[in-house]
Design a protein around this motif. Structure first.
Motif, short mmCIF file in Angstrom:
data_model
loop_
_atom_site.label_atom_id
_atom_site.label_comp_id
_atom_site.label_asym_id
_atom_site.label_seq_id
_atom_site.Cartn_x
_atom_site.Cartn_y
_atom_site.Cartn_z
N VAL A 1 5.80 51.00 59.05
CA VAL A 1 5.40 49.57 59.02
C VAL A 1 5.19 49.14 57.73
CG1 VAL A 1 4.03 47.95 59.91
CG2 VAL A 1 4.65 49.78 61.56
N TYR A 2 5.90 48.13 57.52
CA TYR A 2 5.71 47.38 56.04
C TYR A 2 5.07 45.98 56.41
CZ TYR A 2 8.26 51.05 54.02
OH TYR A 2 8.74 52.39 53.85
N GLY A 3 3.76 45.72 56.18
CA GLY A 3 3.35 44.73 56.90
C GLY A 3 2.86 43.61 55.42
N PHE A 4 3.08 42.15 55.81
CA PHE A 4 2.40 41.24 54.62
C PHE A 4 1.70 40.33 55.27
CE2 PHE A 4 6.63 43.16 53.59
CZ PHE A 4 6.66 43.20 52.28
N GLU A 5 0.62 40.14 54.59
CA GLU A 5 -0.36 39.10 54.91
C GLU A 5 -1.01 38.36 53.70
OE1 GLU A 5 -2.46 36.01 56.34
OE2 GLU A 5 -1.28 37.46 57.74
N ALA A 6 -0.87 36.87 53.54
CA ALA A 6 -1.02 36.24 52.50
C ALA A 6 -2.67 36.07 52.18
CB ALA A 6 -0.19 35.12 52.11
N TYR A 7 -3.27 35.86 53.30
CA TYR A 7 -4.62 35.37 53.47
C TYR A 7 -5.72 36.59 53.21
CZ TYR A 7 -8.81 32.53 54.93
OH TYR A 7 -9.80 31.78 55.17
N PRO A 8 -6.41 36.65 52.12
CA PRO A 8 -7.07 37.76 51.79
C PRO A 8 -8.05 38.52 52.98
CG PRO A 8 -7.01 36.45 49.92
CD PRO A 8 -6.56 35.73 51.02
N PRO A 9 -8.88 37.49 53.67
CA PRO A 9 -9.73 37.85 54.78
C PRO A 9 -9.02 38.54 55.90
CG PRO A 9 -10.61 35.72 54.07
CD PRO A 9 -9.03 35.91 53.52
N PHE A 10 -7.79 38.04 56.28
CA PHE A 10 -6.93 38.73 57.21
C PHE A 10 -6.58 39.93 56.67
CE2 PHE A 10 -5.66 34.38 59.50
CZ PHE A 10 -7.04 34.22 59.98
N TYR A 11 -5.97 40.06 55.54
CA TYR A 11 -5.31 41.10 54.92
C TYR A 11 -6.73 42.44 55.06
CZ TYR A 11 -4.48 44.42 51.38
OH TYR A 11 -4.37 45.82 50.49
N ASP A 12 -7.84 42.10 54.87
CA ASP A 12 -8.76 42.93 54.56
C ASP A 12 -9.08 43.63 56.17
OD1 ASP A 12 -9.09 42.60 51.98
OD2 ASP A 12 -10.62 41.42 52.28
N LYS A 13 -8.99 42.72 57.13
CA LYS A 13 -9.29 43.27 58.54
C LYS A 13 -8.06 44.12 58.95
CE LYS A 13 -12.09 39.25 60.06
NZ LYS A 13 -12.25 38.00 60.59
N ILE A 14 -6.70 43.69 58.57
CA ILE A 14 -5.89 44.41 58.86
C ILE A 14 -5.69 46.09 58.33
CG2 ILE A 14 -3.18 44.76 58.90
CD1 ILE A 14 -3.09 41.58 58.47
N VAL A 15 -5.94 45.94 57.04
CA VAL A 15 -6.11 47.28 56.51
C VAL A 15 -7.34 48.11 57.17
CG1 VAL A 15 -7.18 48.52 54.36
CG2 VAL A 15 -5.46 46.47 54.08
N GLU A 16 -8.42 47.42 57.56
CA GLU A 16 -9.39 48.34 58.47
C GLU A 16 -9.06 48.67 59.81
OE1 GLU A 16 -13.01 49.96 59.29
OE2 GLU A 16 -12.19 49.32 57.27
N ARG A 17 -8.20 47.99 60.06
CA ARG A 17 -7.70 48.07 61.63
C ARG A 17 -6.85 49.44 61.80
NH1 ARG A 17 -4.51 43.86 65.98
NH2 ARG A 17 -4.33 45.61 67.49
N PHE A 18 -6.14 49.46 60.66
CA PHE A 18 -4.79 50.57 60.53
C PHE A 18 -5.16 51.47 59.65
CE2 PHE A 18 -2.41 46.69 62.06
CZ PHE A 18 -2.25 47.37 63.42
N LYS A 19 -6.53 51.77 59.15
CA LYS A 19 -6.73 52.72 58.05
C LYS A 19 -6.49 54.13 58.38
CE LYS A 19 -11.62 53.26 59.36
NZ LYS A 19 -13.00 52.74 59.04
N ASP A 20 -6.50 54.33 59.60
CA ASP A 20 -6.25 55.82 60.08
C ASP A 20 -4.78 56.19 60.20
OD1 ASP A 20 -8.56 56.50 59.73
OD2 ASP A 20 -9.07 55.96 61.97
N LYS A 21 -3.87 55.15 59.86
CA LYS A 21 -2.20 55.12 60.27
C LYS A 21 -1.57 55.36 58.94
CE LYS A 21 -2.35 54.33 64.82
NZ LYS A 21 -1.87 55.19 65.66
N GLN A 22 -1.38 56.48 58.46
CA GLN A 22 -0.73 56.80 57.33
C GLN A 22 0.89 55.92 57.13
OE1 GLN A 22 -0.70 60.91 56.37
NE2 GLN A 22 -2.73 60.92 55.95
N ASN A 23 1.39 55.96 58.17
CA ASN A 23 2.85 55.15 58.37
C ASN A 23 2.85 53.73 58.21
OD1 ASN A 23 1.75 55.27 61.02
ND2 ASN A 23 3.68 55.23 61.67
#
Length: 204
Positions: A34-56
């Motif tokens: 998965v290659y995900g793009f999110e421009a809004y920094p607060p949402f980006y931070d939450k997504i990184v946290e949500r999928f932090k254990d998914k190396q792919n």
């Protein structure tokens, strides 16, 4: 050898569609990236946290336009409708954050090696910037490198942007002329979504 699938998720918000994709491929003999793009920094931070254990799953704090640049992302009250267009009907033209933007096509060509040999799924909900995205894909002759195009209702956000709403019919014509069919795939419309599992099975 497992088939490699690239899921490009543009405008992730909270990562809901990426989560749907991961559920849809359970049980399939595939290697997902998965290659995900999110421009809004607060949402980006939450997504990184949500999928932090998914190396792919790789997430990037980038907006989609048609070039590499620094641009303004104009904010909507809830944040969900933020847009690079200040004339979008639900954003505040006086409230914005500066973000980096990229041409999606250039980014993929530079960062995803040999993707042309993979199954590629492109999902996007980018608040009017789909006009730039599709023109970029068509102009750089990579339409056929993507097997499946996913999104919400076709071009609905273009009609919400005063400065580009007159380009809606041209956008629809570009899709038709290039055999691009954007199929419904949205976490808020689960009962109406396509059966992505069956589509992928047909591509394997």
């Amino acid at each position: 050898m497992k088939s490699r699938i690239n899921f490009f998720d543009l405008g992730m918000f909270d990562g809901g569609e990426t989560a749907m994709f991961l559920e849809d491929i359970k049980g399939l003999d595939v290697e997902p990236h998965v290659y995900g793009f999110e421009a809004y920094p607060p949402f980006y931070d939450k997504i990184v946290e949500r999928f932090k254990d998914k190396q792919n799953i790789h997430v990037y704090n980038l907006a989609i336009s048609n070039e590499e640049s620094t641009i303004k992302l104009f904010l909507e009250k809830s944040g969900q409708g933020n847009s690079i267009f200040k004339t979008k009907n639900n954003v505040n033209p006086n409230k914005f954050v500066e973000v980096k933007s990229v041409s999606f096509v250039d980014w993929v060509n530079e960062n995803v090696r040999d993707y042309q040999n993979d199954i590629n799924i492109l999902r996007f909900n980018i608040e009017g910037a789909e006009l730039l995205l599709i023109n970029d894909i068509v102009n750089k002759d990579v339409v056929n490198n993507f097997n499946v195009y996913l999104g919400s209702h076709t071009g609905v956000d273009i009609k919400k942007v005063a400065s580009i709403k007159d380009k809606f019919n041209g956008y629809v014509k570009t899709l038709k002329d290039n055999d691009i069919i954007i199929q419904l795939y949205c976490q808020d419309l689960k009962g109406k979504n396509i059966n992505l599992t069956e589509i992928i099975k047909g591509l394997l």
